[in-house]
Design a protein around this motif. Structure first.
Motif, short mmCIF file in Angstrom:
data_model
loop_
_atom_site.label_atom_id
_atom_site.label_comp_id
_atom_site.label_asym_id
_atom_site.label_seq_id
_atom_site.Cartn_x
_atom_site.Cartn_y
_atom_site.Cartn_z
N SER A 1 39.02 33.26 -95.42
CA SER A 1 37.22 34.19 -95.54
C SER A 1 36.24 32.61 -96.04
O SER A 1 35.43 32.73 -95.96
CB SER A 1 37.93 34.98 -96.82
OG SER A 1 36.97 35.18 -96.44
N TYR A 2 37.07 32.52 -96.64
CA TYR A 2 36.60 31.09 -98.20
C TYR A 2 35.41 30.03 -97.16
O TYR A 2 34.25 30.03 -97.33
CB TYR A 2 36.84 31.19 -99.19
CG TYR A 2 36.34 32.25 -100.53
CD1 TYR A 2 34.97 31.80 -100.75
CD2 TYR A 2 37.25 32.79 -100.71
CE1 TYR A 2 35.20 33.56 -101.83
CE2 TYR A 2 37.11 33.96 -101.60
CZ TYR A 2 36.84 33.79 -102.87
OH TYR A 2 35.95 34.66 -103.38
N LEU A 3 36.63 29.83 -96.56
CA LEU A 3 36.25 28.68 -95.61
C LEU A 3 35.28 28.97 -95.15
O LEU A 3 34.61 28.15 -93.65
CB LEU A 3 36.83 27.89 -95.11
CG LEU A 3 37.78 26.51 -94.31
CD1 LEU A 3 37.31 26.10 -94.91
CD2 LEU A 3 38.55 26.45 -94.16
N GLN B 1 34.14 24.03 -98.85
CA GLN B 1 34.96 24.05 -97.93
C GLN B 1 36.10 22.42 -97.74
O GLN B 1 37.04 23.12 -97.86
CB GLN B 1 34.93 23.75 -96.84
CG GLN B 1 33.40 24.69 -95.82
CD GLN B 1 32.54 24.42 -95.57
OE1 GLN B 1 31.82 23.44 -95.21
NE2 GLN B 1 31.18 25.12 -95.42
N ALA B 2 35.75 21.88 -98.45
CA ALA B 2 36.60 20.86 -99.05
C ALA B 2 37.85 20.95 -99.64
O ALA B 2 39.19 20.55 -99.41
CB ALA B 2 36.29 18.88 -99.37
N TYR B 3 37.56 21.90 -100.77
CA TYR B 3 38.42 21.78 -101.35
C TYR B 3 39.94 23.02 -100.50
O TYR B 3 40.55 22.87 -100.62
CB TYR B 3 38.19 23.17 -102.61
CG TYR B 3 38.77 23.57 -103.51
CD1 TYR B 3 39.80 22.62 -104.49
CD2 TYR B 3 38.68 24.96 -103.50
CE1 TYR B 3 40.45 23.26 -105.63
CE2 TYR B 3 39.95 25.57 -104.30
CZ TYR B 3 40.80 24.60 -104.90
OH TYR B 3 42.15 26.11 -105.36
N ILE B 4 39.33 23.95 -99.95
CA ILE B 4 39.82 24.92 -99.43
C ILE B 4 41.12 24.26 -98.06
O ILE B 4 42.00 24.35 -98.03
CB ILE B 4 39.13 25.70 -98.16
CG1 ILE B 4 38.55 26.91 -100.02
CG2 ILE B 4 40.22 27.00 -97.62
CD1 ILE B 4 37.89 28.15 -99.63
N GLY B 5 40.08 23.71 -97.67
CA GLY B 5 40.54 21.71 -97.04
C GLY B 5 41.48 22.02 -96.98
O GLY B 5 43.01 21.17 -97.16
N MET C 1 37.33 27.60 -86.15
CA MET C 1 35.99 27.49 -87.15
C MET C 1 35.96 25.48 -87.03
O MET C 1 35.00 25.24 -86.59
CB MET C 1 36.86 27.35 -88.54
CG MET C 1 36.26 28.89 -89.15
SD MET C 1 36.54 28.85 -90.29
CE MET C 1 38.83 29.33 -91.01
N TYR C 2 36.78 24.73 -86.42
CA TYR C 2 37.06 23.39 -86.18
C TYR C 2 35.98 23.06 -84.97
O TYR C 2 35.90 22.16 -85.25
CB TYR C 2 38.52 23.35 -86.59
CG TYR C 2 38.14 21.41 -85.93
CD1 TYR C 2 38.15 20.57 -86.62
CD2 TYR C 2 39.04 20.73 -83.98
CE1 TYR C 2 38.23 19.30 -87.01
CE2 TYR C 2 38.69 19.57 -83.95
CZ TYR C 2 38.59 18.56 -85.42
OH TYR C 2 38.22 17.45 -85.62
#
Lengths: 689, 860
Positions: free
Chosen positions: B173-175, B184-188, B209-210
């Motif tokens: 969801s946050y992504l 985003q990078a963190y969640i990645g 999303m990608y």
């Protein structure tokens, strides 16, 4: 090469202009048949010889004309020729290989022509010399093997197979062909398998390879250990077995197609039927036109595969879309994708894969269906020897199939339904069945149909007793399987019952003529026992309870036939004579049928009397049957569900010997034609070299 | 190496992510998760705590080193972490909607999440406090303490991210919602720490999303996807298929250059193969660092062991998939009876074994499975060209029998829950399903379960012919042997080529004599009658039987026979589906040459060709999510999400529902009302069997009623509703959901399908069960509302870049959200449910629609 020839021609013209012109190669042959060693004066003699175009007729006739004494004299030279032929097979120069192959062909044939009566050892001695024979043949077989397995040209491979076919068929009786002993030792089985497993080579050489294999398997089959039999029996590689199946399938399909074409030709319409009927009054008969040459060699191959190899049974059920050879003459029709999962890069041509044409009109077919159709054509006419043999072989193959558990499983598989258009003989009292209306049913129905068809169409003076026996036994085996596995086949058993009763009727009315030649009691016993199967075990395999009532109805309706049969066998069994024993067996077998007739007939009569009906309807009779079961006691007979398993030896040995002989003759005839017209081949190579 | 380091970096992550791109090219394949990276050599025992290797031991095995890591990492993170990450996160926090926070609070209040989160590397600020208990890694206690200790010190968002409640669903969801590259990078990076299965569930969302979102999201996701692709063939293929399917809505010109297409190509080119060779060469070096990884590396050669028998001249068909592919393609002359070829084959394979298994070239790793799937699709396409069901069925059977020739192979059914190899397709069991112009078909697939389909050796082929296999079974001394041993003993049987001389014609004769024995044995089991005839043979006393008995037995046996559907060439699937699954398994197992293996399993799958299953997949995800919500909230609603495999935008596979026939088939066969059918199947209304079936019916009805309402599932005719053996109903075919409905005929305006027959089964509109039904719906709706976002996000993300008809129009999401009725009180909700139920019950349109279906499609 042409230069050499030119030179030779020039030389000839100047030196001996008077003499009739002789090819250089002929001169060289002459030299071989002279006393001297031809290489003595010309060290390059053998090299040159294999550059010459072979003159098969001359060489063969020369060999034939050699008489006893001369043989001794020129044996060294012939040995040497043979030796050099084998050597030349290893040459890089394709022309030499071709010529050597043809020369070998001529050698084998010529020597055998000459020495029809001679023992095999003399022939071997003459060709190779005793002491070197083993080595020579080993070399020869190895060379042939590597030619067949290597990536040499297709024509060359074809020629190799022709040579082998030629070698295998030089004698009328294959078992007397002593040279084959070396072919046994130096097996080319693997080469044959390789040809069959590869899609493209199968397309071009499959037929020859299969015929060759079938013949080799029959070499001294009953006397010694034939390695080809052993090897064939244990092949379990699917692509190979499938390849064999495809070759047989194609050959049979082709036959079926030709037959159909001819049939259509003959029945082009009302007028043409009329004319042909009129014409047939004057010309021999119509059937002649309809008979397409049967192909016993391929049928023999099918038999050997089914009989010897248990894994081949699966190939029978292997479905292929029906291939119309006429439309795709050039493309070999591969049925197994030889590329396994994962090797081919993913290809988009899955959709337009040639092996599975997209034509929706094409019915899916398999080898068994094609074979059944073929059999239905072949058994129509059993008048001449060839067709009788073919029909017999078809029934033998069906016997083997009916005995195989796996085959039975897929014959009865309810999920595998097919429409099988069997050919039915046009007869006066019935119309030709409309093809399209055949329902889609398990395959065993087609087998039963075929059997019924045979039974009703062959009640003739020249009674094919042997075929009838096989036919009834096939039905029996299928019934045994159904009983054992409790398979309730939805088949119109009534047709079978009435066919069998009619057969009994025919036996009765032609008793005297038939008894002169056949033991009709044996057949009668088998038929009666089929009824006993239905009567005592019907609960295990009949599809509906009504069908059991119908069985009784049919027996009671035709009670006259059974009564007469009983009278007849009783009469014969009370007299002393050769049939006493056989006839009394039938009397015992009839016990239940008679019990049924004696039980129900009075009941039906009284029912009619009570209700004042002169003619009972079927439904009324069935009603009487249904309500009177409980007072009827039947005797359980022994061994009804046992059968003698098929074994080739010793019963069928004579038949197969004769069959193989006729196949050999046929193959030899065809091979010789082919080898002589090798111009195409030579042309191909002259452009290469 | 850098992948691992990413993991630990709470906030340190985007720096790592940036480094990542640079490293990508230079670094060798990141060889599992264990190669020590020079940059973090201070923490040599770094291992991926939360990426349990799919191939081996329990993930917990990796925990011991974890405590050590935490310390090492925290040192590192001290350098990178603090400033950058927190700044970013706090910035983001301002932008995050309040609603979400509220939501999160509820999450927190809701108590412990279901899964024990592996410990995340701790940010520097709380390090001191945690240090003392650093030896109790990943424990819930420590996690809780962490939360308790820093409410005020840290930004909520970061706290949330680091809390153990932060799950994949939230991450996704946050992504999706966050515009901040840092987050985003963190969640990645955080993705690496979630269990694989959890992330796999959201794979469609991730990939969509990608494909369709901006660079940053793509960059955040890519490392994870690449990493997983390296680990697993099935993940690679799954990604490739989904990427293909979700790229297909793009314009053709953009599609060619899109990220999705590029990644797909990269996967399919199989450059993302695992760095197996390294693992293999240095097993000693690796073992101390990561026991699990060493196990993976070790299982390579281990898997090879049973194949490593070039000295033995057996004809094991498959030493590895590599040899299979070689032996079948390039060397077709291989036969059992061909020793010459055989020996050369062995040389081939032994040499190729090393090279192919470990330095596997492109074809070997992915190709068998792709080829398998392609074959199945090819069949479907060709079937579609045939006019009649009968022809289709015949063709299907023949095509599958050809397919059988290429099995066993290293291929598997992606819908299955366990690792296995496909060994055989019982081709005669396959059926064509009812469809007007497409040709979906149902196949049964025999598989042998194995530890790991990538490393376990492919089973050896056993010839179809049953008799031969019976012999083989007899030769098995023990059924409990391992596959390798069995392989050895099997090869003994067909291994005639060792001594051809030992075979003589007599031997063949013997073999044939054996057959009748088998026959009689089996026939004794089957038929009492043959026993009779044998005994009578012995006694010689005449045996008499009454004709009446025979006739009676016949009719009795015919009556006894289980009520199967009549074979109908126009509806071939009815018979196949009616047969109870256990019965079918037993029957197929009996007929299979592989049936005697203890690890034999039967699977089934529906192959759909020419159908877009992306909506089905979406529906599956929503159903699955609702199911877990209801489980979590302990609401006894029953639904059965069935697995969907999307292969492309117009093909895929479906996991069939077991032991279920459609209401249409039930009605057509039984000619009974639904209630009478229940009575017939389960007994009188007071029996336990009936009551439990009724309860099942009510619970499933309530579940599907809600789903139909929420998702606006249309096209609800009786052919699309199944009834299983326990009384559950199962809705299938989610072709018309959300904004799409069939033909816009205006039918089916009711919220869901509730016919009077349904109500009758529930005991009438005044019965307790009917009230129970309504209560269940209310509870279900309340529970669903509570977790609405979990449902919404699934749909919302998939809407991105999609042309699917269910997203037609602009109000799809709004409509969906409205149907959760966030604003209503519980009393109002109850009213709403009553209205919906009443409306549906009274709805004429349901009846009309059924009538319409009957007229047009013959569905009752």
């Amino acid at each position: 090469m042409s230069q050499v020839e030119k030179k030779a021609g020039l030389l000839r013209r100047t030196s001996s202009s008077k003499k009739p012109l002789k090819e250089k190669v002929v001169l060289m042959y002459d030299e071989i048949f002279a006393k001297e060693d031809p290489a003595k004066n010309n060290p390059r003699f053998w090299d040159e010889l294999f550059l010459m175009k072979v003159n098969l007729e001359y060489l063969e006739s020369k060999l034939e004309s050699v008489d006893g004494e001369e043989v001794q004299r020129i044996q060294d030279n012939i040995n040497s020729l043979f030796h050099h032929c084998v050597q030349a097979l290893g040459e890089e120069h394709q022309i030499k290989v071709v010529n050597a192959l043809q020369t070998l062909c001529a050698l084998f044939r010529g020597v055998h022509q000459k020495n029809k009566s001679a023992s095999g050892f003399d022939i071997i001695n003459m060709l190779m010399g005793f002491d070197k024979a083993e080595q020579r043949m080993k070399d020869l077989m190895e060379r042939l093997d590597s030619l067949l397995c290597g990536d040499s040209s297709e024509s060359l491979k074809s020629l190799c197979l022709k040579l082998l076919l030629c070698l295998v068929t030089v004698t009328d009786n294959i078992s007397q062909n002593t040279i084959l002993e070396y072919v046994m030792i130096n097996s080319i089985f693997e080469a044959i398998l390789q040809i069959l497993s590869d899609v493209s080579s199968r397309g071009q050489h499959g037929y020859d390879a299969v015929v060759l294999l079938a013949l080799l398997v029959n070499y001294r089959k009953y006397e010694s250990v034939n390695p080809y039999i052993v090897k064939l029996s244990i092949v379990d590689d699917e692509p190979t077995l499938d390849g064999m199946g495809v070759v047989v399938h194609q050959a049979l399909t082709e036959y079926n197609r030709q037959y159909k074409d001819k049939e259509e030709e003959n029945q082009g319409g009302f007028f043409s039927t009329l004319t042909s009927m009129v014409g047939s009054m004057f010309i021999a008969d119509v059937d002649e036109k309809l008979s397409v040459q049967t192909n016993e060699a391929i049928l023999l191959a099918l038999y050997e595969a089914v009989h010897l190899n248990r894994n081949f049974i699966t190939v029978l059920a292997q479905s292929h879309p029906e291939i119309d050879i006429a439309t795709t003459p050039t493309t070999p029709t591969p049925t197994t994708p030889t590329t396994p999962l994962g090797t081919t890069p993913p290809s988009l041509d899955m959709m337009n894969n040639p092996e599975l044409p997209l034509d929706p009109n094409l019915q899916t077919s398999n080898l068994l269906i094609t074979f059944l159709k073929y059999a239905s054509i072949v058994i129509q006419d059993t008048k001449d020897e060839h067709r009788l043999n073919s029909a017999r072989l078809c029934l033998i193959i069906l016997t083997c199939i009916a005995e195989d558990q796996y085959a039975d499983a897929f014959l009865h598989d309810d999920n595998m339904n097919f429409r099988v258009n069997l050919h039915r003989m046009p007869m006066r009292h019935r119309k030709k069945a409309v093809d399209k209306n055949i329902p889609s049913r398990p395959l065993v129905c087609a087998v039963l149909d075929l059997m019924v068809e045979f039974i009703v169409t062959h009640m003739m003076k020249d009674f094919p007793m042997d075929l009838y026996l096989r036919c009834v036994q096939i039905i029996h085996k299928l019934l045994c399987y159904q009983k054992k596995c409790r398979i309730r086949l939805h088949y119109t058993w009534r047709e079978l019952w009435s066919a069998l009763i009619n057969l009994l009727k025919f036996l009765l009315s032609n008793e005297t003529t038939l008894l002169a030649k056949h033991n009709i009691f044996h057949l009668a016993l088998l038929v009666v026992n089929l009824f006993n199967m239905f009567i005592t075990y019907g609960d295990t395999f009949l599809p509906t309870s009504n069908s059991y009532d119908e069985l009784y109805y049919e027996i009671v309706r035709m009670h006259q036939v059974f009564d007469n049969l009983y009278c007849m066998v009783l009469r014969v069994s009370t007299n002393t004579g050769q049939w006493k024993e056989a006839a009394s067996k039938v009397t015992h077998a009839l016990v239940n049928v008679r019990a049924i007739i004696n039980h129900f007939n009075p009941k039906i009569e009284s029912y009619a009397a009570v209700n004042h009906i002169s003619q009972l309807s079927e439904e009324q009779v069935l009603e009487v049957v249904r309500s009177n079961y409980d007072t009827l006691t039947l005797k359980l007979q022994d061994g009804l569900d046992q059968f003698e398993r098929y074994s080739e030896q010793p019963k069928e040995a004579a038949f197969f010997k004769e069959l193989v002989r006729s196949i050999s003759l046929n193959v030899r005839k065809n091979v010789s034609l082919n080898t002589l017209s090798q111009d195409v081949l030579l042309k191909e190579f002259s452009t290469i070299s | 190496m850098k992948l691992q380091s990413n993991l630990h970096g709470g906030g340190r992550s985007f720096l790592a992510a940036m480094m990542e791109e640079a490293e990508q090219d230079t670094s060798p394949a990141p060889s599992d998760q264990n190669s020590p990276s020079p940059s973090i050599s201070s923490s040599p025992s770094l291992s991926l705590p939360s990426t349990p290797s799919s191939s081996c031991g329990p993930p917990q095995a990796a925990t011991p080193p974890l405590c050590v890591i935490s310390e090492g990492v925290s040192e590192l993170s001290l350098v990178i972490d603090a400033e950058v990450a927190q700044l970013a996160c706090q910035e983001v926090l301002q932008k995050v909607k309040l609603r979400q926070v509220d939501d999160d609070v509820t999450h927190l209040q809701n108590g412990a999440g279901p899964q024990a989160e592996p410990a995340i590397a701790k940010p520097s600020k709380i390090r001191e406090e945690d240090d003392p208990e650093g030896l109790a890694p990943g424990s819930v206690k420590s996690a809780r303490r962490r939360q308790r200790h820093n409410p005020s010190k840290q930004s909520w968002l970061l706290r949330l991210f680091e809390s153990k409640l932060f799950d994949v669903s939230m991450a996704i969801s946050y992504l999706h919602n966050s515009k901040e590259p840092g987050v985003q990078a963190y969640i990645g990076n955080r993705l690496f720490s979630f269990p694989h299965e959890d992330v796999d569930f959201f794979l469609p969302q991730l990939l969509n999303m990608y494909i369709h979102m901006d660079e940053d999201v793509g960059d955040a996701i890519k490392p994870y996807v690449v990493h997983r692709c390296r680990q697993s063939i099935s993940f690679s293929l799954q990604c490739a298929w989904l990427l293909g399917a979700y790229s297909s809505d793009m314009h053709i010109s953009t599609q060619r250059h899109s990220r999705g297409t590029k990644l797909r190509k990269l996967i399919l080119s199989d450059e993302l193969k695992p760095a197996g060779p390294r693992a293999r060469r240095d097993p000693l070096m690796l073992t101390p660092f990561c026991p699990t990884a060493a196990h993976v590396g070790g299982s390579g050669p281990l898997g090879g062991d049973h194949g490593l028998s070039p000295s033995k001249r057996t004809h094991q068909r498959s030493k590895s998939d590599a040899t299979v592919s070689i032996s079948l393609s390039s060397n077709l002359k291989r036969t059992a009876s061909n020793p010459k070829v055989e020996s050369s084959q062995d040389e081939d394979s032994s040499s190729s074994y090393d090279s192919l298994e470990f330095d596997s070239g492109p074809p070997v790793r992915l190709a068998p499975q792709r080829e398998f799937i392609k074959s199945l699709m090819g069949i479907g396409k060709r079937l579609a060209t045939l006019p009649t069901k009968e022809q289709k069925t015949q063709r299907l059977i023949s095509e599958l029998s050809l397919l059988n020739h290429k099995l066993p192979a290293r291929v598997w059914l992606p819908t299955a829950a366990f690792d296995h190899h496909v060994v055989r397709v019982p081709h005669t069991q396959a059926v064509v399903l009812n469809s007007k112009d497409k040709a979906p078909y149902l196949i049964y697939v025999e598989v042998l379960e194995c530890e790991n389909f990538e490393t376990s050796s492919v089973p050896i082929r056993i010839p179809e012919n049953r008799i031969r296999s019976t012999r083989s079974v007899e030769n098995l001394p023990d059924c409990g042997m391992t596959a390798e041993q069995r392989a050895g003993s099997f090869s003994v049987v067909p291994n005639y080529d060792n001594d051809d001389e030992a075979w003589s014609v007599d031997d063949i004769g013997e073999l044939q004599v054996e057959l009748p024995e088998i026959h009689t044995n089996s026939c004794d089991n089957i038929s009492q009658f043959s026993v009779d005839s044998i005994t009578s043979l012995e006694s010689k006393e005449p045996v008499f039987i009454a004709a009446g008995d025979i006739r009676r037995r016949l009719s009795e046996q015919l009556a006894q026979a289980p009520t199967t559907f009549k074979r109908d060439p126009e509806d071939p699937s009815a018979v196949a589906l009616k047969e109870p699954w256990e019965e079918k398994v037993r029957r197929i197992r009996e007929g299979s040459p592989y049936g005697h293996f203890p690890n034999w399993r039967l699977l089934s799958v529906i192959v759909k060709c020419g159908d877009d299953l992306r909506q089905e997949l979406l529906a599956f995800q929503v159903l699955q999510q609702l199911k877990s919500i209801w489980e979590q909230e302990r609401v006894p609603l029953w639904i059965k999400p069935y697995k969907i495999l999307v292969l492309s935008a117009d093909s895929g596979m479906i996991e069939p529902v077991m032991n279920a026939v459609s209401l249409h088939q039930v009605k057509k066969q039984s000619q009974l009302s639904l209630l009478d059918y229940f009575l017939q199947e389960h007994g009188a209304p007071t029996t336990e069997a009936f009551l439990s079936a009724q309860r099942n019916f009510v619970q499933s009805c309530a579940g599907y009623s809600l789903i139909c309402y929420l998702l606006q599932v249309k096209d609800r005719h009786n052919g699309n509703i199944l009834l299983d053996a326990d009384g559950h109903i199962i809705h299938i075919d989610f072709g018309f959901i959300l904004s799409s409905s069939p033909k816009n005929l205006g039918f089916e305006t009711s919220a869901f399908k509730l016919t009077s027959e349904f109500v009758d089964v529930m005991g009438g509109p005044d019965g307790d069960m009917f009230n129970y039904y309504k209560m269940l719906m209310l509870q279900g709706l309340i529970a669903a509302r509570k977790h609405m976002d979990r449902v919404l996000q699934i749909v919302e993300i998939m809407q991105q870049g999609s042309q699917l008809p269910c997203f037609h129009g602009s109000s799809t999401m709004r409509g969906l959200k409205e149907r959760f009725h966030m604003s209503l009180t519980e009393e109002q909700l109850q009213l709403l449910i009553d209205q919906l139920v009443d409306g549906s019950m009274r709805s004429l349109t349901t009846k009309l629609y059924d009538g319409f279906q009957y007229l047009t499609n013959g569905i009752m």
